[in-house]
Design an enzyme around this catalytic site. Structure first.
Site, short mmCIF file in Angstrom:
data_model
loop_
_atom_site.label_atom_id
_atom_site.label_comp_id
_atom_site.label_asym_id
_atom_site.label_seq_id
_atom_site.Cartn_x
_atom_site.Cartn_y
_atom_site.Cartn_z
N LYS A 52 83.88 5.64 56.23
CA LYS A 52 84.05 6.41 57.46
C LYS A 52 85.51 6.73 57.70
O LYS A 52 85.87 7.86 58.02
CB LYS A 52 83.46 5.60 58.63
N LYS A 67 97.02 4.71 61.62
CA LYS A 67 95.92 3.93 61.04
C LYS A 67 95.34 4.64 59.81
O LYS A 67 95.00 4.00 58.81
CB LYS A 67 94.82 3.69 62.08
#
Length: 293
Positions: free
Chosen positions: A241, A173
């Site tokens: 983030k 990811k």
């Protein structure tokens, strides 16, 4: 034996549609969200509400979560009222959040002490893919657990790949966010050049998106950005983030990622301008403003 009961924790922009797709696939779904109002639409569809992640896990064979960050996953899985308190031995926890690979490994190890299996299964495809059930899902964990849970994953996604042991899904990811961030930058620079050179950026995107330089970003976020639609499918704050996790992993593995660092700095500019809750396509507008002086 086929899985029938699935829990879902975290019903935001991504989690809500993912839980709805589980219901539509015929699973008996139990849900919990920190803000109970987000549960209402799922309850109206036939889901059962719970008072905590532990209650969700107690009612489910597999519990899925989609929350914001590493501390949230640790709290949902291991904290008071967490999944570890409610899940029976042999149950599975699937986390679809994007978190640090090391945290995914440590949570999996702790749950294993309770007899609970874990898959880290972050997703890609944005709110569009979440609603359509066409997400790409990259899965880390034991292959046998992956195979057992594949019907659950198939209810939420289209391209589902087991990529390795615990933590591997999160590594993939982060690779996705590297490629996604740089695609956003490419889109933004292309729009900026078209505008400054007097070409309609919408027409530029139409033809470029159909050629060798086409991408998901160009086709899905480009038209929205050019039209001034910065509503979030995925927020700037959340991308930042993720890029923070990317750069942390890059430092830990001594991997130079100059492009990702640049994209993070550009998103910092948007955050400093109070635009952290806008969609990531706002990067196009950031470059426009940089060139307007």
């Amino acid at each position: 034996m086929a899985i029938e009961r699935v829990g879902f924790v975290g019903l935001g922009i991504m989690g809500g549609p993912m839980a709805a797709n589980l219901l539509n696939a015929g699973f008996k779904v139990t849900v919990w969200n920190r803000n109970p109002k987000r549960m209402q639409a799922l309850l109206e569809m036939g889901a059962t509400g719970a008072g905590s992640p532990a209650e969700v896990a107690a009612a489910s064979e597999v519990t899925v979560s989609c929350v914001t960050n590493s501390p949230d996953v640790e709290a949902v899985a291991l904290g008071p009222g967490g999944i570890a308190e409610g899940a029976a031995r042999g149950n599975v926890y699937i986390d679809c959040s994007t978190i640090a690979p090391g945290v995914a490994r440590s949570v999996a190890a702790t749950l294993a002490e309770h007899g609970i299996e874990m898959l880290d299964a972050p997703v890609s495809g944005g709110d569009v893919g979440a609603r359509a059930g066409t997400l790409a899902i990259m899965v880390g964990g034991e292959a046998s657990v992956f195979e057992r849970c594949l019907p659950v994953l198939q209810a939420m996604g289209k391209t589902i790949v087991h990529v390795g042991p615990a933590g591997s899904g999160q590594v993939v990811k982060l690779c996705n966010q590297v490629a996604g961030g740089l695609n956003l930058l490419a889109l933004s620079e292309a729009v900026a050049l078209a505008r400054k050179a007097g070409v309609d950026p919408a027409k530029m995107l139409e033809v470029v998106g159909a050629g060798a330089a086409g991408s998901w970003m160009i086709q899905n976020l480009g038209p929205r950005a050019v039209a001034g639609d910065f509503a979030p499918g995925f927020m700037v704050d959340l991308m930042q983030k993720d890029l923070g996790l990317v750069l942390d992993e890059a430092k830990a593995t001594q991997t130079p990622l100059p492009g990702s660092a640049l994209v993070s700095q550009l998103f910092t500019m948007l955050q400093a301008d109070g635009r952290g809750e806008e969609g990531t396509q706002a990067l196009v507008d950031a470059l426009r403003r940089m060139g307007s002086g």
